[in-house]
Design a protein around this motif. Structure first.
Motif, PDB file in Angstrom:
ATOM      1  N   CYS A  28       0.830  -1.212   0.000  1.00 43.31           N
ATOM      2  CA  CYS A  28       0.000   0.000   0.000  1.00 43.31           C
ATOM      3  C   CYS A  28       0.862   1.259   0.000  1.00 43.31           C
ATOM      4  N   ILE A  48       1.774   1.681  -3.564  1.00 46.31           N
ATOM      5  CA  ILE A  48       0.662   2.144  -4.402  1.00 46.31           C
ATOM      6  C   ILE A  48       0.414   3.635  -4.230  1.00 46.31           C
ATOM      7  N   PHE A  49       0.493   4.104  -2.994  1.00 53.39           N
ATOM      8  CA  PHE A  49       0.151   5.502  -2.722  1.00 53.39           C
ATOM      9  C   PHE A  49       1.369   6.424  -2.668  1.00 53.39           C
ATOM     10  N   LEU A  98       1.214   9.380  -5.107  1.00 53.54           N
ATOM     11  CA  LEU A  98      -0.110   9.992  -5.222  1.00 53.54           C
ATOM     12  C   LEU A  98      -0.030  11.516  -5.202  1.00 53.54           C
ATOM     13  N   PHE A 100      -4.994  10.997  -9.099  1.00 51.49           N
ATOM     14  CA  PHE A 100      -5.807  10.060  -8.325  1.00 51.49           C
ATOM     15  C   PHE A 100      -6.494   9.109  -9.292  1.00 51.49           C
ATOM     16  N   LYS A 123      -6.341   2.942  -9.701  1.00 50.59           N
ATOM     17  CA  LYS A 123      -5.520   2.127  -8.809  1.00 50.59           C
ATOM     18  C   LYS A 123      -5.649   2.594  -7.364  1.00 50.59           C
ATOM     19  N   HIS A 124      -5.651   3.894  -7.168  1.00 54.05           N
ATOM     20  CA  HIS A 124      -5.784   4.435  -5.822  1.00 54.05           C
ATOM     21  C   HIS A 124      -7.191   4.218  -5.275  1.00 54.05           C
ATOM     22  N   LYS A 125      -8.189   4.402  -6.128  1.00 53.29           N
ATOM     23  CA  LYS A 125      -9.577   4.236  -5.681  1.00 53.29           C
ATOM     24  C   LYS A 125      -9.860   2.796  -5.270  1.00 53.29           C
ATOM     25  N   LEU A 179      -8.148   1.909  -2.072  1.00 55.48           N
ATOM     26  CA  LEU A 179      -8.914   2.442  -0.941  1.00 55.48           C
ATOM     27  C   LEU A 179     -10.125   1.565  -0.637  1.00 55.48           C
TER      28      LEU A 179
END
Length: 728
Positions: free
Chosen positions: A391, A394-395, A398, A403, A406-408, A411
């Motif tokens: 994680c 992934i972020f 950011l 956004f 992938k980020h959504k 989450l």
């Protein structure tokens, strides 16, 4: 080109086959599976009345402690294939396989093929998934349903499809009718993702959200409201409820009580020496027999303390229900149990000195690190280090304008994982197999996160390049920590092998950090494979060491909770010597004693039946189970799972006998000691005891061969079963 894209992923095939093997191999050896639920399926096959309510017994007098949807599915399979252990397990096997496919197709569009494969393999090898999916417990089907709803949510949000969003929330409502409030644990993820990902004007978005919530509520409460609106004398008693209400069951016993751990609000209600009063609900119309099938008797408002999902076994309200453990002749004075009594597998009843509710069934001590404790870590926690570092990867890049999906979606999975993990960290009332709820987000984030770290490592981006080797090191260290506790059982080779291999791959990844080599990608893949050594071994344990269909869990010792081991003998002492509790036999687990039909008992009851509707009535559902399942006999359970549900009053029993519906009563076993003492006393007072030599196999005049009777006529925790004939 199109044909190439549509061609089946050949890597997915062995993953699916692995899931099928882990979930399904050997299920044909499980004669009754979780006999509590299999008995209900047997009763549900007899008529629509029992089918609709998920009645535990043939008389339609009391339901199981869960809503009926999963049991409807199991009944359909049993109708097609016949009622067997494997036929009621098969839907869960297919659900486990379906979940692997769903996670693959949910991860692939956003994170790519490699992430989808890793996620699918991760889910297939989460040990608790394999343990639960090879039983007829509800949770595998629950997870599949929630994933199916999530798939519709993803599709609907990406395509702006309102009907898909409505269907997505409808699936949560359907899942509510499988295991009630547990289905709502993913609602934060649904609402968050919808608000972030559904592309529409805010007015339309809010209207659709309100509509979706309405669909959720209507589908969720449809069965509960329908049943609660039916007069109590025309339907079964709601098993394990305090007020004979599905709504109360949903938000109490199957709801907030899971968090608080407070189950039995009636003190000693349902215990052998309690003297509660009956609540007469009137006459119940029986859809299968004479018109005046009876209503409820009460012993206060006691819970079904031994039901599969009931952990209320603490202190004086605990072991009494099993019989033979309370009072001067039992193993514990005044029915009290030492908080730290050692179990054969090294676990304590009361946890590590605490004697708390959480430690009793092998769920560890409450706190932020509960999922990392020995009691729970082997079920679903193996890959949590990868999830954490993945994680971060992934972020890491950011930005507000960056956004992406992938980020959504990350989450979404985090909003599923964190609340569920938080609940299990503080809850006082759950079993290890509930942790299957953690499996989908862990699997999805493992695939997405590992590929994200893979790309950062390959592209050598700053400090983030260290995430991949660090994840391999921490995860294999954690795997060693989980396995080394069991070195005496499985040998030290497994834990040491994972540790050495993990360190070796980590060193290689660090050495190759700034080099280009054709083997580099191979070592990255090897890093993930090494991390799966422990989970794969644990996922195979229900096959290699034997499973537990009542309270399933993975690991070399089976369920680490109370009575989780297969066929274990449990030493117990009271200061005056040590006695041995009778082995539960078979696949183990309390209430899962694999009792069988006693031919002598069956023949006696049939030969002496003079037109009664029911072959016999019993205070212990275990005694009824084999006759309902194997013989399709009509049998009454007088108080649900352990006899403590207030289903009948003595007045109603009297009417049952006078109307010619039943004359034989079995008293004893677990329910006889843990159930309604008024009912048992009435039967003994008005009945004539039948000598065991006349109706039990392996007995002669004046003595009882408890060993021979043990797995047939119900010799169990409560002692010898007695057969009474009642004529009025």
């Amino acid at each position: 080109m199109n044909n190439t894209k549509r061609r089946m992923d050949l890597v997915l095939l062995p993953i699916v086959l692995l899931a099928a093997f882990l979930n399904g191999y050997g299920i044909w050896n499980d004669q009754y599976a979780n006999s509590y639920y299999t008995t209900a399926v047997g009763s549900m096959l007899s008529n629509f009345h029992n089918f609709f309510y998920a009645s535990l017994d043939s008389a339609g007098s009391v339901t199981v402690d869960k809503p009926p949807v999963v049991f409807w599915i199991q009944t359909a399979f049993a109708y097609v294939f016949g009622l067997h252990g494997w036929s009621v397990i098969l839907p869960q096997v297919l659900a486990g396989i379906g979940s692997v496919l769903l996670i693959y197709f949910m991860v692939k569009p956003t994170y790519g093929l490699a992430a989808a494969r890793i996620s699918a393999l991760s889910l297939a090898t989460v040990p608790v998934v394999a343990a639960v999916s090879r039983t007829n417990n509800i949770d595998s089907m629950l997870v599949f349903t929630l994933l199916l709803g999530s798939w519709f949510l993803f599709k609907g949000s990406k395509q702006g499809s309102a009907w898909r969003i409505l269907v997505a929330f409808g699936f949560i409502g359907l899942a509510f009718n499988m295991k009630m409030l547990q289905a709502y644990m993913i609602l934060p993820a649904f609402y968050l993702f919808y608000l972030l990902a559904f592309q529409a004007k805010w007015r339309r978005k809010i209207i659709l959200l309100i509509g979706s919530t309405a669909v959720l509520a209507v589908v969720s409460l449809s069965w509960a409201v329908t049943v609660d609106s039916i007069p109590e004398d025309e339907r079964p008693y709601i098993g394990s409820s305090e007020t004979n209400s599905v709504m109360e069951l949903a938000f109490g016993y199957n709801g907030l009580s899971r968090l608080t751990g407070q189950q039995n609000t009636a003190g000693n209600a349902g215990m052998p020496n309690a003297a509660g009063q009956g609540n007469n609900r009137g006459n119940r119309a029986d859809s299968t027999s004479a018109p005046n099938q009876m209503g409820s008797g009460a012993l206060g408002t006691g819970q079904d303390v031994n039901a599969p999902d009931n952990d209320n076994m603490n202190g004086s309200n605990s072991m009494n229900a099993m019989g033979g453990m309370n009072g001067p002749n039992g193993n514990f004075p005044n029915g009290q149990m030492p908080n730290d009594m050692e179990m054969p597998n090294g676990r304590n009843f009361g946890g590590n000195g605490g004697g708390g509710m959480g430690g009793m069934f092998g769920t560890g001590e409450k706190g932020p690190l509960r999922l990392f404790q020995t009691e729970l870590s082997g079920q679903a926690s193996w890959l949590l280090p990868v999830v954490l570092l993945g994680c971060i990867a992934i972020f890491a890049g950011l930005r507000r304008r960056n956004f992406t999906n992938k980020h959504k979606e990350a989450l979404f999975w985090l909003a599923w994982l964190i609340p569920v993990a938080g609940f299990f960290s503080v809850a006082g009332f759950f079993h290890q197999y509930y942790l299957i709820m953690l499996a989908p987000p862990i699997a999805a984030l493992t695939g997405a996160g590992y590929v994200a770290m893979w790309k950062l490592y390959r592209e050598r981006i700053g400090w983030q390049v260290w995430l991949l080797p660090l994840s391999v090191l921490l995860t294999t260290l954690f795997g060693w920590y989980i396995m080394q506790v069991y070195n005496d059982t499985i040998g030290a080779g497994w834990s040491i092998s994972e540790l050495i291999a993990g360190i070796l791959v980590t060193v290689i990844l660090v050495v190759m950090l700034h080099r280009t080599h054709r083997w580099k990608q191979g070592f990255i893949i090897a890093g993930f494979v090494v991390m799966l050594i422990g989970p794969i071994y644990w996922a195979f344990t229900p096959i290699t060491y034997g499973g537990n269909s009542m309270i399933p869990a993975a690991g070399p010792t089976g369920s680490n909770g109370m009575f989780g081991g297969a066929g274990m003998g449990m030493p117990m002492g009271n200061g005056a010597g040590v006695t041995e509790m009778p082995s539960t036999g078979g696949r183990g687990g309390m209430g899962n004693r694999n009792e069988e039909v006693d031919t002598a008992t069956l023949n006696y009851l049939k030969e002496h039946n003079t037109g009664e509707t029911y072959l016999f009535a019993t205070t212990d559902y275990n005694q009824a189970a084999p006759y309902i399942i194997d013989e399709k006999a009509s049998v009454i359970t007088l108080g649900g799972f352990s006899g403590s549900d207030p289903v009948y009053t003595t007045e109603e029993l009297e009417q049952l006998v006078k109307s010619g519906q039943v004359k034989y009563f079995m008293v004893g076993g677990m329910g006889g000691r843990g159930g309604n003492s008024d009912i048992s006393d009435w039967i003994k007072e008005h009945g004539t005891e039948i000598p065991t030599s006349e109706w039990q196999t392996g007995t002669d005049s004046g003595s009882t061969d408890s060993g021979a009777a043990g797995n047939r006529a119900g010799f169990g925790f409560g002692g010898q079963t007695t057969l009474y004939e009642v004529k009025l």
